[in-house]
Design a protein around this motif. Structure first.
Motif, short mmCIF file in Angstrom:
data_model
loop_
_atom_site.label_atom_id
_atom_site.label_comp_id
_atom_site.label_asym_id
_atom_site.label_seq_id
_atom_site.Cartn_x
_atom_site.Cartn_y
_atom_site.Cartn_z
N MET A 62 1.02 -1.18 0.15
CA MET A 62 -0.20 -0.06 0.21
C MET A 62 0.64 1.06 0.09
N PRO A 63 0.00 2.99 -0.37
CA PRO A 63 1.19 3.81 -0.61
C PRO A 63 1.20 4.55 0.99
N VAL A 64 1.95 5.14 1.31
CA VAL A 64 2.53 6.01 2.59
C VAL A 64 2.62 4.87 3.35
N ARG A 65 2.48 4.17 4.30
CA ARG A 65 2.93 3.46 4.66
C ARG A 65 2.98 1.88 4.57
N SER A 66 3.15 0.73 4.61
CA SER A 66 3.32 -0.58 4.58
C SER A 66 2.27 -1.68 5.50
N GLY A 67 1.96 -2.17 4.42
CA GLY A 67 1.35 -3.14 5.61
C GLY A 67 1.92 -4.01 6.62
N ILE A 68 3.09 -4.03 6.37
CA ILE A 68 4.21 -4.57 7.98
C ILE A 68 4.21 -3.56 8.51
N GLN A 69 4.70 -2.76 8.10
CA GLN A 69 4.68 -1.49 9.19
C GLN A 69 3.42 -1.02 10.09
N ALA A 70 2.14 -1.23 9.47
CA ALA A 70 0.78 -1.16 9.98
C ALA A 70 0.97 -1.76 11.35
N ILE A 71 1.08 -3.53 10.48
CA ILE A 71 1.21 -4.34 11.80
C ILE A 71 1.81 -3.42 12.87
N THR A 72 3.27 -3.40 12.64
CA THR A 72 4.28 -3.62 13.59
C THR A 72 3.72 -1.85 14.50
N GLU A 73 3.17 -1.24 13.83
CA GLU A 73 2.71 -0.57 14.94
C GLU A 73 1.50 -0.24 15.98
N ILE A 74 0.66 -1.53 15.27
CA ILE A 74 -0.91 -1.47 15.40
C ILE A 74 -0.70 -2.38 16.83
N PRO A 79 -0.72 -5.50 21.40
CA PRO A 79 -0.16 -6.12 21.59
C PRO A 79 -0.78 -7.59 21.03
N SER A 80 -2.21 -7.76 22.19
CA SER A 80 -3.36 -8.25 22.15
C SER A 80 -4.01 -8.40 20.22
N ALA A 81 -3.47 -7.09 19.85
CA ALA A 81 -5.01 -6.24 18.82
C ALA A 81 -4.78 -8.01 17.56
N ARG A 82 -5.56 -8.81 16.92
CA ARG A 82 -5.90 -9.69 15.98
C ARG A 82 -5.81 -9.05 14.49
N ILE A 83 -4.91 -9.17 13.70
CA ILE A 83 -4.32 -8.85 12.47
C ILE A 83 -4.58 -10.93 11.16
N VAL A 84 -5.20 -9.89 10.29
CA VAL A 84 -5.28 -11.20 9.41
C VAL A 84 -4.93 -10.50 7.57
N VAL A 85 -3.34 -11.18 7.48
CA VAL A 85 -3.42 -10.04 6.34
C VAL A 85 -3.91 -11.09 5.12
N LEU A 86 -4.51 -10.13 4.04
CA LEU A 86 -5.03 -10.60 2.89
C LEU A 86 -3.91 -10.04 1.97
N THR A 87 -3.78 -11.09 0.98
CA THR A 87 -2.65 -9.99 -0.09
C THR A 87 -2.91 -11.04 -1.62
N THR A 88 -2.76 -10.31 -2.22
CA THR A 88 -2.16 -11.17 -3.26
C THR A 88 -0.58 -12.14 -3.69
N GLY A 102 3.37 -9.83 13.76
CA GLY A 102 2.46 -10.31 14.79
C GLY A 102 1.27 -10.48 13.65
N ALA A 103 0.70 -10.36 12.69
CA ALA A 103 0.11 -10.91 12.07
C ALA A 103 -0.88 -12.43 12.16
N CYS A 104 -1.72 -12.87 13.00
CA CYS A 104 -2.65 -13.84 13.65
C CYS A 104 -2.93 -14.84 11.77
N GLY A 105 -3.00 -14.48 11.17
CA GLY A 105 -3.19 -15.12 9.78
C GLY A 105 -2.95 -14.22 8.79
N TYR A 106 -2.88 -15.29 7.52
CA TYR A 106 -2.19 -14.88 6.22
C TYR A 106 -3.46 -15.60 5.35
N LEU A 107 -4.04 -14.73 4.40
CA LEU A 107 -4.87 -15.13 3.57
C LEU A 107 -4.71 -14.79 2.34
#
Length: 209
Positions: A62-74, A79-88, A102-107
Protein backbone atom coordinates in the motif's frame (compact mmCIF):
# COMPACT_ATOMS: atom_id res chain seq x y z
CA UNK A 1 -27.03 -11.05 18.69
CA UNK A 2 -26.47 -7.37 19.52
CA UNK A 3 -23.92 -5.14 17.79
CA UNK A 4 -21.76 -5.31 20.91
CA UNK A 5 -21.51 -9.10 20.59
CA UNK A 6 -20.46 -9.15 16.95
CA UNK A 7 -16.90 -9.37 15.63
CA UNK A 8 -15.96 -5.79 14.79
CA UNK A 9 -13.84 -5.65 11.64
CA UNK A 10 -11.59 -3.01 10.08
CA UNK A 11 -10.55 -3.58 6.46
CA UNK A 12 -7.39 -1.97 5.04
CA UNK A 13 -6.74 -1.92 1.30
CA UNK A 14 -5.92 0.77 -1.25
CA UNK A 15 -8.34 -0.67 -3.82
CA UNK A 16 -11.94 0.47 -3.34
CA UNK A 17 -13.35 -2.43 -5.35
CA UNK A 18 -11.68 -4.94 -3.05
CA UNK A 19 -12.92 -3.13 0.07
CA UNK A 20 -16.43 -3.16 -1.39
CA UNK A 21 -16.11 -6.89 -1.98
CA UNK A 22 -15.09 -7.53 1.61
CA UNK A 23 -17.98 -5.38 2.83
CA UNK A 24 -20.42 -7.43 0.73
CA UNK A 25 -19.08 -10.67 2.21
CA UNK A 26 -19.24 -9.44 5.80
CA UNK A 27 -22.64 -7.68 5.64
CA UNK A 28 -24.85 -10.83 5.72
CA UNK A 29 -22.93 -12.44 8.60
CA UNK A 30 -24.96 -12.27 11.82
CA UNK A 31 -21.83 -12.42 13.98
CA UNK A 32 -19.76 -9.78 12.13
CA UNK A 33 -19.83 -6.01 11.72
CA UNK A 34 -17.65 -3.87 9.45
CA UNK A 35 -16.81 -0.83 11.56
CA UNK A 36 -14.32 0.95 9.31
CA UNK A 37 -12.15 1.07 6.20
CA UNK A 38 -8.67 2.47 5.57
CA UNK A 39 -6.78 2.96 2.32
CA UNK A 40 -3.16 2.77 3.51
CA UNK A 41 -1.00 1.77 6.46
CA UNK A 42 -1.03 5.20 8.08
CA UNK A 43 -4.84 5.36 7.99
CA UNK A 44 -4.92 1.80 9.33
CA UNK A 45 -3.03 2.77 12.49
CA UNK A 46 -5.23 5.85 13.04
CA UNK A 47 -8.42 3.87 12.41
CA UNK A 48 -7.33 1.13 14.78
CA UNK A 49 -6.56 3.67 17.48
CA UNK A 50 -9.99 5.28 17.09
CA UNK A 51 -12.16 2.22 16.47
CA UNK A 52 -10.38 -0.58 18.37
CA UNK A 53 -11.76 -3.34 16.10
CA UNK A 54 -11.64 -7.01 17.07
CA UNK A 55 -10.05 -8.09 13.77
CA UNK A 56 -8.11 -6.12 11.13
CA UNK A 57 -7.98 -7.34 7.51
CA UNK A 58 -4.69 -5.91 6.21
CA UNK A 59 -3.26 -5.62 2.71
CA UNK A 60 0.56 -5.52 2.49
CA UNK A 61 1.42 -3.48 -0.61
CA UNK A 62 0.00 0.00 0.00
CA UNK A 63 1.07 3.64 -0.40
CA UNK A 64 2.18 5.95 2.44
CA UNK A 65 2.93 3.10 4.83
CA UNK A 66 3.15 -0.63 4.11
CA UNK A 67 1.04 -3.31 5.72
CA UNK A 68 4.07 -4.69 7.58
CA UNK A 69 4.76 -1.27 9.09
CA UNK A 70 1.10 -0.88 10.04
CA UNK A 71 1.00 -4.32 11.67
CA UNK A 72 4.08 -3.48 13.72
CA UNK A 73 2.63 -0.15 14.88
CA UNK A 74 -0.78 -1.60 15.70
CA UNK A 75 0.76 -4.39 17.73
CA UNK A 76 2.81 -1.79 19.60
CA UNK A 77 -0.44 0.01 20.45
CA UNK A 78 -2.25 -3.20 21.34
CA UNK A 79 -0.14 -6.38 21.72
CA UNK A 80 -3.29 -8.50 21.63
CA UNK A 81 -4.53 -7.03 18.31
CA UNK A 82 -5.80 -9.69 15.91
CA UNK A 83 -4.66 -9.03 12.34
CA UNK A 84 -5.25 -11.09 9.19
CA UNK A 85 -3.14 -10.32 6.13
CA UNK A 86 -5.02 -10.37 2.83
CA UNK A 87 -2.63 -10.25 -0.10
CA UNK A 88 -2.13 -11.35 -3.69
CA UNK A 89 1.40 -12.53 -2.85
CA UNK A 90 1.98 -16.10 -1.69
CA UNK A 91 5.75 -15.77 -1.14
CA UNK A 92 7.12 -17.50 1.94
CA UNK A 93 9.49 -14.65 2.90
CA UNK A 94 6.72 -12.05 2.89
CA UNK A 95 4.45 -14.36 4.90
CA UNK A 96 7.16 -14.88 7.51
CA UNK A 97 7.73 -11.12 7.74
CA UNK A 98 4.01 -10.52 8.31
CA UNK A 99 3.75 -13.24 10.95
CA UNK A 100 6.87 -12.00 12.74
CA UNK A 101 5.44 -8.47 12.71
CA UNK A 102 2.41 -9.78 14.57
CA UNK A 103 -0.17 -11.01 12.06
CA UNK A 104 -2.30 -13.90 13.31
CA UNK A 105 -3.46 -15.02 9.86
CA UNK A 106 -2.25 -14.91 6.28
CA UNK A 107 -4.70 -15.27 3.41
CA UNK A 108 -4.50 -14.82 -0.34
CA UNK A 109 -7.04 -12.52 -1.96
CA UNK A 110 -7.97 -15.43 -4.20
CA UNK A 111 -9.18 -17.39 -1.16
CA UNK A 112 -12.74 -18.62 -1.11
CA UNK A 113 -15.36 -16.63 0.78
CA UNK A 114 -15.79 -19.42 3.35
CA UNK A 115 -12.04 -19.52 4.07
CA UNK A 116 -12.03 -15.78 4.76
CA UNK A 117 -15.00 -15.97 7.11
CA UNK A 118 -13.62 -19.03 8.88
CA UNK A 119 -10.25 -17.31 9.31
CA UNK A 120 -11.85 -14.21 10.84
CA UNK A 121 -13.64 -16.42 13.37
CA UNK A 122 -10.52 -18.49 14.10
CA UNK A 123 -8.34 -15.44 14.66
CA UNK A 124 -11.00 -13.68 16.75
CA UNK A 125 -11.15 -16.79 18.91
CA UNK A 126 -7.43 -16.61 19.62
CA UNK A 127 -6.20 -18.96 16.88
CA UNK A 128 -3.87 -18.56 13.93
CA UNK A 129 -4.31 -19.50 10.28
CA UNK A 130 -1.94 -19.90 7.33
CA UNK A 131 -3.05 -21.72 4.13
CA UNK A 132 -1.45 -25.11 3.59
CA UNK A 133 0.34 -24.01 0.41
CA UNK A 134 1.98 -21.02 2.09
CA UNK A 135 2.85 -23.04 5.20
CA UNK A 136 4.50 -25.65 2.99
CA UNK A 137 6.67 -23.03 1.28
CA UNK A 138 7.69 -21.63 4.67
CA UNK A 139 8.69 -25.12 5.80
CA UNK A 140 10.61 -25.86 2.58
CA UNK A 141 12.76 -22.74 2.89
CA UNK A 142 13.01 -22.58 6.71
CA UNK A 143 16.49 -24.13 6.88
CA UNK A 144 17.95 -22.01 4.09
CA UNK A 145 20.37 -19.17 4.79
CA UNK A 146 18.52 -15.87 4.26
CA UNK A 147 19.81 -13.08 2.06
CA UNK A 148 21.63 -10.32 3.92
CA UNK A 149 20.36 -6.74 3.84
CA UNK A 150 23.23 -5.85 1.50
CA UNK A 151 22.36 -8.70 -0.87
CA UNK A 152 18.72 -7.59 -0.90
CA UNK A 153 19.75 -3.99 -1.66
CA UNK A 154 21.86 -5.17 -4.59
CA UNK A 155 19.09 -7.43 -5.84
CA UNK A 156 16.59 -4.56 -5.74
CA UNK A 157 18.90 -2.50 -7.92
CA UNK A 158 19.35 -5.46 -10.29
CA UNK A 159 15.55 -5.69 -10.50
CA UNK A 160 15.50 -1.99 -11.43
CA UNK A 161 17.66 -2.87 -14.43
CA UNK A 162 20.91 -1.31 -13.21
CA UNK A 163 24.27 -2.81 -14.27
CA UNK A 164 26.93 -3.82 -11.74
CA UNK A 165 29.00 -0.67 -12.35
CA UNK A 166 26.07 1.59 -11.45
CA UNK A 167 25.12 -0.56 -8.46
CA UNK A 168 28.69 -0.35 -7.19
CA UNK A 169 28.68 3.43 -7.52
CA UNK A 170 25.29 3.86 -5.79
CA UNK A 171 26.24 1.62 -2.86
CA UNK A 172 29.86 2.84 -2.62
CA UNK A 173 31.23 -0.63 -3.31
CA UNK A 174 33.73 -2.01 -5.76
CA UNK A 175 32.35 -3.77 -8.80
CA UNK A 176 34.09 -6.98 -7.69
CA UNK A 177 32.27 -6.78 -4.34
CA UNK A 178 28.93 -6.44 -6.12
CA UNK A 179 29.75 -9.49 -8.24
CA UNK A 180 30.71 -11.46 -5.11
CA UNK A 181 27.41 -10.55 -3.45
CA UNK A 182 25.51 -11.63 -6.56
CA UNK A 183 27.29 -15.00 -6.59
CA UNK A 184 26.16 -15.46 -3.00
CA UNK A 185 22.59 -14.52 -3.99
CA UNK A 186 22.60 -17.05 -6.83
CA UNK A 187 23.83 -19.77 -4.47
CA UNK A 188 21.26 -19.02 -1.75
CA UNK A 189 18.36 -18.82 -4.22
CA UNK A 190 19.63 -21.80 -6.26
CA UNK A 191 19.58 -19.86 -9.54
CA UNK A 192 22.08 -19.27 -12.33
CA UNK A 193 21.69 -15.66 -13.44
CA UNK A 194 20.31 -12.19 -12.71
CA UNK A 195 16.93 -12.78 -14.36
CA UNK A 196 16.28 -15.97 -12.39
CA UNK A 197 17.41 -14.29 -9.18
CA UNK A 198 14.98 -11.40 -9.63
CA UNK A 199 12.11 -13.69 -10.65
CA UNK A 200 12.64 -15.97 -7.65
CA UNK A 201 13.04 -13.06 -5.22
CA UNK A 202 9.81 -11.45 -6.44
CA UNK A 203 7.89 -14.73 -6.23
CA UNK A 204 9.04 -15.41 -2.69
CA UNK A 205 8.48 -11.84 -1.52
CA UNK A 206 12.14 -11.11 -0.83
CA UNK A 207 11.87 -7.95 -2.93
CA UNK A 208 8.95 -6.04 -4.44
CA UNK A 209 8.68 -3.79 -7.47
Amino acid sequence: MTAADRIRILTVDDHAVFRDGIAAIIAPQPDMLLVGEATNGAEAVDSFRNLRPDVVLMDLQMPVRSGIQAITEIRALAPSARIVVLTTYDGDVQAVRALKAGACGYLLKSSLRKELLDTIRIVHGGGRYVPAGVAQQIAIHAAEEPLTSREISILELVAAGKPNKVIAWELSLSEDTVKAHLRSVYSKLDVNDRTQAVTTALRRGIIAL
